[in-house]
Design a protein around this motif. Structure first.
Motif, PDB file in Angstrom:
ATOM      1  N   THR A  33     -11.656   4.984   4.078  1.00 54.92           N
ATOM      2  CA  THR A  33     -11.132   3.902   3.247  1.00 54.92           C
ATOM      3  C   THR A  33     -12.246   3.023   2.695  1.00 54.92           C
ATOM      4  O   THR A  33     -11.995   1.964   2.154  1.00 54.92           O
ATOM      5  N   GLN A  35      -4.409  -0.816   4.601  1.00 55.15           N
ATOM      6  CA  GLN A  35      -5.730  -1.436   4.651  1.00 55.15           C
ATOM      7  C   GLN A  35      -5.762  -2.742   3.846  1.00 55.15           C
ATOM      8  O   GLN A  35      -4.948  -2.942   2.930  1.00 55.15           O
ATOM      9  N   GLU A  56      -5.583  -2.315  14.178  1.00 58.41           N
ATOM     10  CA  GLU A  56      -6.984  -1.897  14.109  1.00 58.41           C
ATOM     11  C   GLU A  56      -7.305  -0.809  15.137  1.00 58.41           C
ATOM     12  O   GLU A  56      -8.382  -0.756  15.714  1.00 58.41           O
ATOM     13  N   ARG A  96     -12.433   4.281   8.955  1.00 60.75           N
ATOM     14  CA  ARG A  96     -13.118   3.245   8.190  1.00 60.75           C
ATOM     15  C   ARG A  96     -13.928   3.856   7.059  1.00 60.75           C
ATOM     16  O   ARG A  96     -14.021   3.304   5.971  1.00 60.75           O
ATOM     17  N   THR A 141     -14.234   1.203   4.140  1.00 64.04           N
ATOM     18  CA  THR A 141     -14.271  -0.079   4.824  1.00 64.04           C
ATOM     19  C   THR A 141     -15.117   0.076   6.072  1.00 64.04           C
ATOM     20  O   THR A 141     -14.700   0.704   7.025  1.00 64.04           O
ATOM     21  N   GLU A 193      -4.915  -2.984  -0.037  1.00 62.80           N
ATOM     22  CA  GLU A 193      -4.355  -1.698  -0.443  1.00 62.80           C
ATOM     23  C   GLU A 193      -2.927  -1.844  -0.985  1.00 62.80           C
ATOM     24  O   GLU A 193      -2.139  -2.646  -0.497  1.00 62.80           O
TER      25      GLU A 193
END
Length: 497
Positions: free
Chosen positions: A475, A242, A286, A472, A477, A245
């Motif tokens: 994480t 990510q 992605e 998502r 995000t 990360e």
């Protein structure tokens, strides 16, 4: 890996035996479409040993490194490798990666994909610390920054996470990194996620295509800029690193150590040109395959730029998915009009204009029976400098095409990239030349139309919106974003010179 690609490279940690030499070589070989100039490897076969009997080599992976070179490393179970074409630094052996330096706590090897936006200021800062630099590569600069002891580190215990975080505070983008120290590889992606980086899981060959293969089947781990290189070494796609990360890879598996955030309010800035041209179509970014995204770009292009024609075709091979998408959306038949010489490399990444132009002349032959007497829509993925498309149009017309309509599955490229793709000056871009006002006449086409920026972004992001909500959330995000600086001039960070 193509990755840590400065435009290719790879890292792998094997937990069941020493095969890091061949697996890293194969991973680089599978990813080298992103660059055909350099290759080098570093291996560690003991917890305290990093060595490279072969060192570094210029050329394609399979010519720079022979079987006898790999035999010297046959007992290794940890390795990183790298292939690239140069975006900063000159094309010389001394700029090959990975870079290896001695630190207070032993050797480290570093491979880097990307280009630092504040490299000039960082070079001065490192030199003020009394550290000399022997190359013009910003990848060596990263290595030396990692070798510096951060303020809070204890003298006898290296804190590599602290060192990596210190590097990430010094430069916001653009980089994906592999750092090898003793029996550990650290995989790092900058907070904006500008360059790709993926993790794969080595599994028994009998389980490679089995949906039931679990983590108990894991034989090792591999990291690459592109997931396309995984299957060639018996690995399965696991997940992306990510943005921001830091991942640790060792005999104990994969562990996420930290995520360095972006400045508040800044979205991610994954390079949209990866989807357009740079990546191999079977890679996954992605949560979506590049091939599928390019097909959606072609469909959107057909909506935005229809035309009266008889057949749709492609400039092989990276534009083929977009051409198929255009044909599907327009209802026109898809045919091949060009036969590609597969032994000629990509012209976009040739280091000068003369070589690019000569490359076109020997790259294609016309499949005359498929289009003589017909109006052709020819789909290309991008037109950067305009050197390659004009001779192709001339070839098709001389072979019998009555009309050649060019449809480009990306917007005009108007601005240079300062983050790792070889678009160095505005002046050499066809979209900035006076001839662009009548580009169809300039290149000899019947008409020319481009996909809009909005259309490209929509084609890319529509697949992300329908994928991976759980990932998502896990994480933390919840937003995604893409760098379109080469199309719009809006860079994700302020550039420093």
């Amino acid at each position: 890996m193509r990755g840590v690609r400065l435009c290719g490279g790879g890292g792998m940690a094997n937990t069941t035996g020493g095969r890091a030499d061949f697996d890293t070589w194969t991973c680089c070989f599978a990813a080298q479409g992103s660059g055909e100039c350099w290759d080098c490897h570093e291996y560690g076969n003991k917890p305290t040993n990093i060595h490279h009997p072969k060192g570094k080599g210029m050329g394609l992976v399979n010519t720079a490194f022979k079987a006898e070179d790999l035999l010297k490393l046959r007992n290794g179970n940890l390795g990183i490798g790298h292939t690239r074409y140069s975006t900063t630094g000159i094309s010389e052996l001394q700029n090959c990666q990975p870079f290896v330096v001695d630190t207070l706590h032993g050797k480290i090897a570093v491979a880097h994909n990307g280009e630092l936006v504040n490299a000039s200021a960082l070079r001065k800062k490192v030199m003020r610390h009394g550290v000399g630099l022997s190359t013009s590569s910003d990848s060596e600069l990263i290595t030396q920054l990692l070798a510096l002891t951060p303020p809070m580190e204890e003298l006898d215990t290296p804190d590599w996470v602290a060192r990596i975080k210190n590097l990430m505070t010094e430069t916001p983008t653009s980089y994906s990194l592999l750092v090898m120290y003793k029996d550990v590889i650290y995989a790092v992606r900058d907070p904006y996620g500008n360059r790709p980086l993926s993790v794969g899981r080595l599994v028994p060959i009998s389980r490679l295509h089995s949906s039931g293969a679990g983590e108990t089947d894991t034989e090792g781990w591999v990291v690459s800029s592109e997931s396309c290189s995984f299957q060639s070494i018996g690995a399965r796609y696991y997940r992306e690193v990510q943005p921001g990360e830091i991942i640790q890879i060792s005999k104990n598996g994969v562990k996420s150590l930290s995520v360095v955030p972006r400045p508040e309010g800044d979205p991610p800035a994954f390079c949209i040109f990866e989807y357009v041209y740079f990546a191999r179509p079977d890679s996954i970014f992605e949560g979506q395959m590049v091939y599928t995204v390019r097909q959606r770009c072609g469909q959107q292009l057909a909506i935005e730029a229809p035309t009266d024609a008889d057949v749709v075709s492609t400039v092989p091979e990276s534009a083929t998915p977009a051409a198929l998408g255009y044909a599907q959306q327009s209802g026109l038949p898809y045919v091949e009009v060009l036969c590609k010489n597969r032994y000629v490399g990509r012209t976009f990444i040739q280091p000068n204009t003369r070589l690019r132009q000569l490359g076109v002349a020997k790259k294609f032959g016309a499949l005359t029976d498929n289009f003589a007497g017909k109006r052709v829509v020819l789909v290309d993925d991008s037109i950067v400098r305009g050197n390659t498309i004009s001779p192709i149009i001339k070839l098709l017309k001389e072979a019998g095409a009555t009309e050649v309509h060019i449809r480009v599955a990306s917007p005009p490229i108007r601005f240079p990239c300062y983050m790792g793709i070889n678009i160095p000056t505005k002046e050499e871009l066809i979209a900035n030349k006076p001839e662009f006002e009548d580009i169809a006449g300039y290149i000899g086409a019947t008409s020319v139309r481009y996909l809009s920026v909005e259309g490209l972004v929509s084609a890319v992001q529509s697949g992300i919106e329908s994928h991976g909500k759980e990932e998502r959330i896990s994480t933390k995000t919840t937003r995604f974003g893409h760098c379109t600086a080469c199309l719009t001039g809006k860079y994700p960070v302020e550039l420093e010179w």
